[in-house]
Design a protein around this motif. Structure first.
Motif, PDB file in Angstrom:
ATOM      1  N   GLU A  91      50.073  42.069  44.353  1.00 23.84           N
ATOM      2  CA  GLU A  91      49.339  42.787  45.393  1.00 23.84           C
ATOM      3  C   GLU A  91      47.860  42.409  45.442  1.00 23.84           C
ATOM      4  O   GLU A  91      47.189  42.641  46.438  1.00 23.84           O
ATOM      5  N   ILE A  92      47.344  41.843  44.372  1.00 22.69           N
ATOM      6  CA  ILE A  92      45.920  41.497  44.303  1.00 22.69           C
ATOM      7  C   ILE A  92      45.743  40.043  44.721  1.00 22.69           C
ATOM      8  O   ILE A  92      46.268  39.133  44.083  1.00 22.69           O
ATOM      9  N   VAL A  93      45.005  39.848  45.804  1.00 27.49           N
ATOM     10  CA  VAL A  93      44.763  38.503  46.321  1.00 27.49           C
ATOM     11  C   VAL A  93      43.523  37.885  45.684  1.00 27.49           C
ATOM     12  O   VAL A  93      43.516  36.726  45.308  1.00 27.49           O
ATOM     13  N   ASN A  96      36.532  40.246  43.788  1.00 32.88           N
ATOM     14  CA  ASN A  96      35.186  39.949  44.287  1.00 32.88           C
ATOM     15  C   ASN A  96      34.146  40.759  43.532  1.00 32.88           C
ATOM     16  O   ASN A  96      34.310  41.959  43.330  1.00 32.88           O
ATOM     17  N   PHE A  97      33.072  40.078  43.161  1.00 30.24           N
ATOM     18  CA  PHE A  97      31.910  40.757  42.581  1.00 30.24           C
ATOM     19  C   PHE A  97      30.686  39.940  42.972  1.00 30.24           C
ATOM     20  O   PHE A  97      30.186  39.124  42.222  1.00 30.24           O
ATOM     21  N   ARG A  98      30.241  40.165  44.191  1.00 30.29           N
ATOM     22  CA  ARG A  98      29.130  39.397  44.744  1.00 30.29           C
ATOM     23  C   ARG A  98      27.791  39.947  44.255  1.00 30.29           C
ATOM     24  O   ARG A  98      27.691  41.096  43.846  1.00 30.29           O
ATOM     25  N   ALA A  99      26.773  39.140  44.351  1.00 30.60           N
ATOM     26  CA  ALA A  99      25.416  39.566  43.984  1.00 30.60           C
ATOM     27  C   ALA A  99      25.052  40.796  44.802  1.00 30.60           C
ATOM     28  O   ALA A  99      25.240  40.826  46.016  1.00 30.60           O
ATOM     29  N   GLY A 100      24.572  41.818  44.130  1.00 30.01           N
ATOM     30  CA  GLY A 100      24.186  43.050  44.810  1.00 30.01           C
ATOM     31  C   GLY A 100      25.289  44.086  44.910  1.00 30.01           C
ATOM     32  O   GLY A 100      25.027  45.238  45.230  1.00 30.01           O
ATOM     33  N   ASP A 101      26.533  43.693  44.659  1.00 27.38           N
ATOM     34  CA  ASP A 101      27.632  44.660  44.682  1.00 27.38           C
ATOM     35  C   ASP A 101      27.499  45.613  43.497  1.00 27.38           C
ATOM     36  O   ASP A 101      27.223  45.186  42.378  1.00 27.38           O
ATOM     37  N   PRO A 102      27.732  46.918  43.726  1.00 25.56           N
ATOM     38  CA  PRO A 102      27.647  47.857  42.609  1.00 25.56           C
ATOM     39  C   PRO A 102      28.864  47.776  41.687  1.00 25.56           C
ATOM     40  O   PRO A 102      28.777  48.131  40.514  1.00 25.56           O
ATOM     41  N   TRP A 103      30.006  47.339  42.228  1.00 24.57           N
ATOM     42  CA  TRP A 103      31.230  47.241  41.430  1.00 24.57           C
ATOM     43  C   TRP A 103      32.155  46.207  42.025  1.00 24.57           C
ATOM     44  O   TRP A 103      31.947  45.701  43.117  1.00 24.57           O
ATOM     45  N   VAL A 104      33.206  45.909  41.297  1.00 22.74           N
ATOM     46  CA  VAL A 104      34.196  44.920  41.721  1.00 22.74           C
ATOM     47  C   VAL A 104      35.003  45.473  42.888  1.00 22.74           C
ATOM     48  O   VAL A 104      35.307  46.667  42.940  1.00 22.74           O
ATOM     49  N   VAL A 105      35.358  44.583  43.809  1.00 23.53           N
ATOM     50  CA  VAL A 105      36.226  44.939  44.932  1.00 23.53           C
ATOM     51  C   VAL A 105      37.435  44.015  44.878  1.00 23.53           C
ATOM     52  O   VAL A 105      37.299  42.799  44.747  1.00 23.53           O
ATOM     53  N   LEU A 106      38.616  44.607  44.955  1.00 26.01           N
ATOM     54  CA  LEU A 106      39.860  43.834  44.952  1.00 26.01           C
ATOM     55  C   LEU A 106      40.353  43.682  46.382  1.00 26.01           C
ATOM     56  O   LEU A 106      40.521  44.683  47.088  1.00 26.01           O
ATOM     57  N   ASP A 107      40.562  42.440  46.821  1.00 16.87           N
ATOM     58  CA  ASP A 107      41.202  42.193  48.111  1.00 16.87           C
ATOM     59  C   ASP A 107      42.703  42.248  47.876  1.00 16.87           C
ATOM     60  O   ASP A 107      43.220  41.576  46.974  1.00 16.87           O
ATOM     61  N   LEU A 108      43.388  43.039  48.693  1.00 19.14           N
ATOM     62  CA  LEU A 108      44.817  43.253  48.480  1.00 19.14           C
ATOM     63  C   LEU A 108      45.647  42.518  49.514  1.00 19.14           C
ATOM     64  O   LEU A 108      45.172  42.194  50.610  1.00 19.14           O
ATOM     65  N   ALA A 109      46.906  42.285  49.183  1.00 17.12           N
ATOM     66  CA  ALA A 109      47.812  41.530  50.044  1.00 17.12           C
ATOM     67  C   ALA A 109      48.049  42.200  51.390  1.00 17.12           C
ATOM     68  O   ALA A 109      48.356  41.529  52.370  1.00 17.12           O
TER      69      ALA A 109
END
Length: 145
Positions: A91-93, A96-109
């Motif tokens: 389910e996890i595509v 992401n943890f870009r500069a300035g992001d407060p936390w990790v973001v998971l892109d899902l299927a």
């Protein structure tokens, strides 16, 4: 040793928990002491309201201490402030943890994204980057197999 050999692994903002858990206990104690120290003209329901207020504030603080991300052989469990979600590796595509992001973001299927607040910059940017890379490697390793 591969990254998958290290499973299960849990990431959580330890500094946040180290502050919020004792603070929750302190809030309940302080509000209870205040409830008993109120002048005699305050009614029982006022005193009970003070204790309940302390419990509510402590509950909010404990809710803020909940976030964590746990990876195991079957997938990832993301526990955020209010909700938890169990994800299979497929389910996890992307992680992401870009500069300035407060936390990790998971892109899902399914085309949505899910914040993984348990891996956050607030506990140390370098530690969060390392955790995000490890999670990304685990996702990539499960997609390759």
């Amino acid at each position: 040793m591969s990254t998958a050999d290290a499973l299960p692994v849990t990431w959580a903002p330890r500094r946040t928990r180290a502050v919020l858990v004792p603070m929750s206990v302190l809030l309940v104690i302080v509000f209870t002491v205040i409830a008993f120290a109120l002048p005699a003209n305050w009614h029982l329901n006022d005193r009970v309201a003070m204790v309940v207020s302390g419990l509510l504030f402590a509950g909010v603080a404990l809710m803020l201490a909940r976030p964590r991300v746990r990876a195991d052989a079957e997938g990832v469990t993301v526990v955020n402030f209010v909700r938890s979600r169990r994800l299979a590796w497929a389910e996890i595509v992307r992680v992401n943890f870009r500069a300035g992001d407060p936390w990790v973001v998971l892109d899902l299927a399914d085309g949505t994204a899910l914040a993984a607040v348990g891996i956050q910059a607030g506990g140390g940017r370098d530690r969060a980057i390392a955790a995000a890379r490890t999670l990304r490697d685990l996702v990539d390793g499960h997609h390759a197999s």
